[in-house]
Design a protein around this motif. Sequence first.
Motif, PDB file in Angstrom:
ATOM      1  N   GLU A 173      67.020  52.153  41.664  1.00 40.10           N
ATOM      2  CA  GLU A 173      67.718  53.385  41.709  1.00 40.10           C
ATOM      3  C   GLU A 173      68.603  53.410  43.047  1.00 40.10           C
ATOM      4  O   GLU A 173      68.101  52.844  44.060  1.00 40.10           O
ATOM      5  CB  GLU A 173      66.982  54.578  41.654  1.00 40.10           C
ATOM      6  N   PHE A 174      69.876  53.871  43.042  1.00 39.97           N
ATOM      7  CA  PHE A 174      70.709  53.832  43.982  1.00 39.97           C
ATOM      8  C   PHE A 174      70.146  54.407  45.297  1.00 39.97           C
ATOM      9  O   PHE A 174      70.006  53.824  46.507  1.00 39.97           O
ATOM     10  CB  PHE A 174      71.981  54.475  43.610  1.00 39.97           C
ATOM     11  N   ASN A 175      69.503  55.638  45.061  1.00 39.03           N
ATOM     12  CA  ASN A 175      68.952  56.285  46.352  1.00 39.03           C
ATOM     13  C   ASN A 175      67.715  55.284  47.128  1.00 39.03           C
ATOM     14  O   ASN A 175      67.611  55.297  47.994  1.00 39.03           O
ATOM     15  CB  ASN A 175      68.689  57.392  46.247  1.00 39.03           C
ATOM     16  N   GLY A 176      67.021  54.571  46.158  1.00 38.92           N
ATOM     17  CA  GLY A 176      65.878  53.670  46.489  1.00 38.92           C
ATOM     18  C   GLY A 176      66.759  52.476  47.563  1.00 38.92           C
ATOM     19  O   GLY A 176      65.610  52.484  48.440  1.00 38.92           O
ATOM     20  N   ILE A 177      67.502  51.875  46.859  1.00 35.80           N
ATOM     21  CA  ILE A 177      67.821  50.838  47.719  1.00 35.80           C
ATOM     22  C   ILE A 177      68.592  51.439  48.954  1.00 35.80           C
ATOM     23  O   ILE A 177      68.462  50.920  49.872  1.00 35.80           O
ATOM     24  CB  ILE A 177      69.299  50.097  46.876  1.00 35.80           C
ATOM     25  N   ALA A 178      69.289  52.492  48.979  1.00 33.47           N
ATOM     26  CA  ALA A 178      69.957  53.020  50.153  1.00 33.47           C
ATOM     27  C   ALA A 178      68.985  53.299  51.108  1.00 33.47           C
ATOM     28  O   ALA A 178      68.893  53.111  52.518  1.00 33.47           O
ATOM     29  CB  ALA A 178      70.647  54.370  49.926  1.00 33.47           C
ATOM     30  N   LYS A 179      67.766  53.816  50.807  1.00 40.96           N
ATOM     31  CA  LYS A 179      66.623  54.250  51.727  1.00 40.96           C
ATOM     32  C   LYS A 179      66.176  52.955  52.164  1.00 40.96           C
ATOM     33  O   LYS A 179      65.795  52.838  53.580  1.00 40.96           O
ATOM     34  CB  LYS A 179      65.643  54.802  50.933  1.00 40.96           C
ATOM     35  N   SER A 180      65.846  51.925  51.411  1.00 39.40           N
ATOM     36  CA  SER A 180      65.475  50.674  51.974  1.00 39.40           C
ATOM     37  C   SER A 180      66.135  50.296  52.975  1.00 39.40           C
ATOM     38  O   SER A 180      65.727  49.770  54.023  1.00 39.40           O
ATOM     39  CB  SER A 180      65.110  49.741  50.940  1.00 39.40           C
ATOM     40  N   LEU A 181      67.537  49.933  52.831  1.00 39.84           N
ATOM     41  CA  LEU A 181      68.399  49.511  53.559  1.00 39.84           C
ATOM     42  C   LEU A 181      68.689  50.124  54.911  1.00 39.84           C
ATOM     43  O   LEU A 181      68.575  49.495  56.046  1.00 39.84           O
ATOM     44  CB  LEU A 181      69.978  49.427  52.921  1.00 39.84           C
ATOM     45  N   ILE A 182      68.651  51.443  54.801  1.00 38.25           N
ATOM     46  CA  ILE A 182      68.859  52.346  56.099  1.00 38.25           C
ATOM     47  C   ILE A 182      67.620  52.203  57.037  1.00 38.25           C
ATOM     48  O   ILE A 182      67.412  51.917  58.160  1.00 38.25           O
ATOM     49  CB  ILE A 182      69.112  53.621  55.601  1.00 38.25           C
ATOM     50  N   ASP A 183      66.644  52.224  56.283  1.00 38.89           N
ATOM     51  CA  ASP A 183      65.217  52.436  57.078  1.00 38.89           C
ATOM     52  C   ASP A 183      65.112  50.901  57.743  1.00 38.89           C
ATOM     53  O   ASP A 183      64.527  50.915  58.763  1.00 38.89           O
ATOM     54  CB  ASP A 183      64.126  52.495  56.120  1.00 38.89           C
ATOM     55  N   GLN A 184      65.399  49.686  57.078  1.00 38.98           N
ATOM     56  CA  GLN A 184      65.357  48.454  57.621  1.00 38.98           C
ATOM     57  C   GLN A 184      66.003  48.202  58.854  1.00 38.98           C
ATOM     58  O   GLN A 184      65.750  47.818  59.787  1.00 38.98           O
ATOM     59  CB  GLN A 184      65.514  47.583  56.603  1.00 38.98           C
ATOM     60  N   MET A 185      67.234  48.885  58.693  1.00 31.48           N
ATOM     61  CA  MET A 185      68.257  48.798  59.678  1.00 31.48           C
ATOM     62  C   MET A 185      67.670  49.595  60.816  1.00 31.48           C
ATOM     63  O   MET A 185      67.875  49.211  62.167  1.00 31.48           O
ATOM     64  CB  MET A 185      69.763  49.397  59.235  1.00 31.48           C
ATOM     65  N   ALA A 186      67.377  50.857  60.659  1.00 29.22           N
ATOM     66  CA  ALA A 186      66.710  51.711  61.910  1.00 29.22           C
ATOM     67  C   ALA A 186      65.671  51.061  62.281  1.00 29.22           C
ATOM     68  O   ALA A 186      65.517  51.118  63.657  1.00 29.22           O
ATOM     69  CB  ALA A 186      66.341  53.262  61.147  1.00 29.22           C
ATOM     70  N   ALA A 187      64.686  50.378  61.651  1.00 29.40           N
ATOM     71  CA  ALA A 187      63.789  49.369  62.405  1.00 29.40           C
ATOM     72  C   ALA A 187      64.185  48.549  63.131  1.00 29.40           C
ATOM     73  O   ALA A 187      63.501  48.432  64.348  1.00 29.40           O
ATOM     74  CB  ALA A 187      62.799  49.310  61.244  1.00 29.40           C
ATOM     75  N   GLU A 188      65.308  48.107  62.842  1.00 30.50           N
ATOM     76  CA  GLU A 188      65.578  46.908  63.779  1.00 30.50           C
ATOM     77  C   GLU A 188      66.697  47.281  64.851  1.00 30.50           C
ATOM     78  O   GLU A 188      66.448  46.682  65.947  1.00 30.50           O
ATOM     79  CB  GLU A 188      66.460  45.724  62.874  1.00 30.50           C
ATOM     80  N   ILE A 189      67.412  48.295  64.882  1.00 30.99           N
ATOM     81  CA  ILE A 189      68.346  48.674  65.822  1.00 30.99           C
ATOM     82  C   ILE A 189      67.941  50.058  66.353  1.00 30.99           C
ATOM     83  O   ILE A 189      68.823  50.466  67.329  1.00 30.99           O
ATOM     84  CB  ILE A 189      70.011  48.356  65.314  1.00 30.99           C
ATOM     85  N   GLY A 190      67.245  50.692  66.041  1.00 28.33           N
ATOM     86  CA  GLY A 190      66.590  51.958  66.727  1.00 28.33           C
ATOM     87  C   GLY A 190      67.631  53.050  65.990  1.00 28.33           C
ATOM     88  O   GLY A 190      68.579  52.770  65.090  1.00 28.33           O
TER      89      GLY A 190
END
Lengths: 367, 323
Positions: free
Chosen positions: A170-187
């Motif tokens: 589902e689109f919102n699932g992918i979106a959440k994974s992507l943003i969470d991963q990015m936030a984990a890496e760049i703050g």
Amino acid sequence: MKRLAIIIATTTALTGAALAADPWDGGDDLPTNPLACDDTPGTVAAKDYDGGQTTGAADKSGKEITLIDIPKLVGVGYFAATTEGMRQAAEELGNVKVTTDGPTEANIDDQITFIDNYVTQGVDGVLFAANDPVAIAPVLKKALGKGIHVVGYDANSDPDAREWFVNQAEFNGIAKSLIDQMAAEIGDEGKFAIVTSTFTTPNQARWIAEMQAYQESCHPKMEWLETVEAQEDNILSFNQANTLINKYGDDLDGIFGMTSVATPAAAEAVTQAGACGETAVVGLATPNAMRPYVESGCVKSVVLWSPVDLGYAAVYVMRAVVDGDLSPGDTEVEAGRLGKLQVVNGSEILLGSPFVFDKSNVNDFDF
Amino acid sequence: MSVEARATRAPFAYHHELLLLIVLVLVVGFLAVGTDKFLTVDNMLNQGRLMTEVALVALPMTFIIITGGIDLSVGSIMGLAAIMLGVAWKNFGLPLELAIVFSVAVGAVAGFFNGLLIIRVRVPPLIMTLATLALYRGLAEGISQARSVRGYPEWFFVLGQGEVFGVPTQLWILLVAIIIFWIVLAKTTFGRSLYAIGYNEEAARFSGIPVDRIKLIIYSLSGTMAGLAGYIFVSRVSTTRSDMGTGLELDAIAAVVLGGTSIFGGVGTIAGTVIGFTLIQLLKNGLALSGVKGDATIVVIGTVLILSILVSNFLQRRRGAGG
């Protein structure tokens, strides 16, 4: 001179402020449904079947069927993987013949012509991944009208132009994974840019819209800089990522790759610019393409589902439709080794939740 | 000189089209044997529908190439016109009928701009239209904000998806266009002026032919037809996107050149172009129906193009040696 610089800076700041309120480029304007910031699962509203129907399809229940698969384009790793999944499913089932053919560029007109030709040639079913949800609809409806079953995967069409659509995640699932991963890496205050295919490609547009919604509610201080188009072209993706690195320099903390072509190209651009560790790359891509960057540590994590499973499920769904095992109103369908898959959103079959692979598991996959 | 030139040109042109026609018949025969789905009324009409946009653009392209010019921007003009149709209707709130007229007019203006710079600044057409190829595509993407326009009313699709007397609507338009372009090129002073410009532009100027005005007209015409093709395309696929028509210029030029029009100007006919685009479309379709995959089809098309140029060069040289 000084005054000029001030004027330019002010104008830039003003434009920047004006842009911040706007939707991100490359997102669509459909309503978004961001997931909760923690791991609370999203709610799925029940919805009536909204797919199309064939007219005058011959009853081929249990008999051998010939399928044609028209992906967005051929010759890229991602669709080679879906093709492999289809081959596996066909082999297991034994009564399905499936051929993949399609344009060498992700071009709507070419794709329509391909489908048109196969409809004329006569097949039992069409599997497709749409380059444009609306543009592909007339030719799919024509197929339905000639008694040809139509099942989409990867990229949807208008619902009434096909019977079912296998949704990889589902689109919102992918979106959440992507943003969470990015936030984990760049703050939580990092700045990022996006490399997508084109602004109107349906999946990417949906993901970007959902990413914006999720980021605004869960990581409000992150800053989106720009979205750039790179078709699904290696060289163009590399150049676009390279331009982003040069343009924003230290301001650029991360790049999202929205296609299986853009992500490795962005990783290559970051590697060549010597910016590993300074500019994070998070995106959708296949393990084989990303292995060197994940192993070198330049890329920490890649988000994806299995395209092999996606192709595999599409063939099982098609078989179930032909055999009468999947009809409007059903809530699940049997898909071989994947077990039972859920029907969501009226006429979509959900493959599962997205998968994040990293250094620890990237070698377990080969596609 | 001019009498002599005409004398050697006419029989050659005749030969090339005859040759192409034979090739076309052979190809159709060969493909019809390969699969029984190919040579059916249904499929032929459908192929006509699919090739209309390229064909409409190839007609004025023939004029331009005969004068020794080229128009690389047609694909981008088509995209721009398509976007303007959607934007004019959705964002400016024009009635759809007016939006259609507006979009074709945008195509005409885009073509006029090409022509104007070519004659005023004397930029070579190749450079000028290469620049506007990028410019118009950029405009299309900028104006559309890369969002597609959808949700057209049912009547709008009659042109692209409907039929009149059992024949796809747009084929009627193409048929009328072919007749007009043929008459203009073969039977009018305007048509003869095109050949004269292509043969020797300076000589044409000194003979009192309004070279600049004619160029302005044909580039505007090219833009107009690209705009019309854009409208038909939007109607056929029921949505507007800024990347529409990408690569259209190459398909159109390939059809014109295959049809025997010399890229150096002075030689060419509408009949040749018509056979050219028909041949390419039927080859693509027939090969696909016979089970040849997409990438192999492109190879075959390329080979046919090269062969046709080799053969026509060979015939031309032999004629030159004999005469």
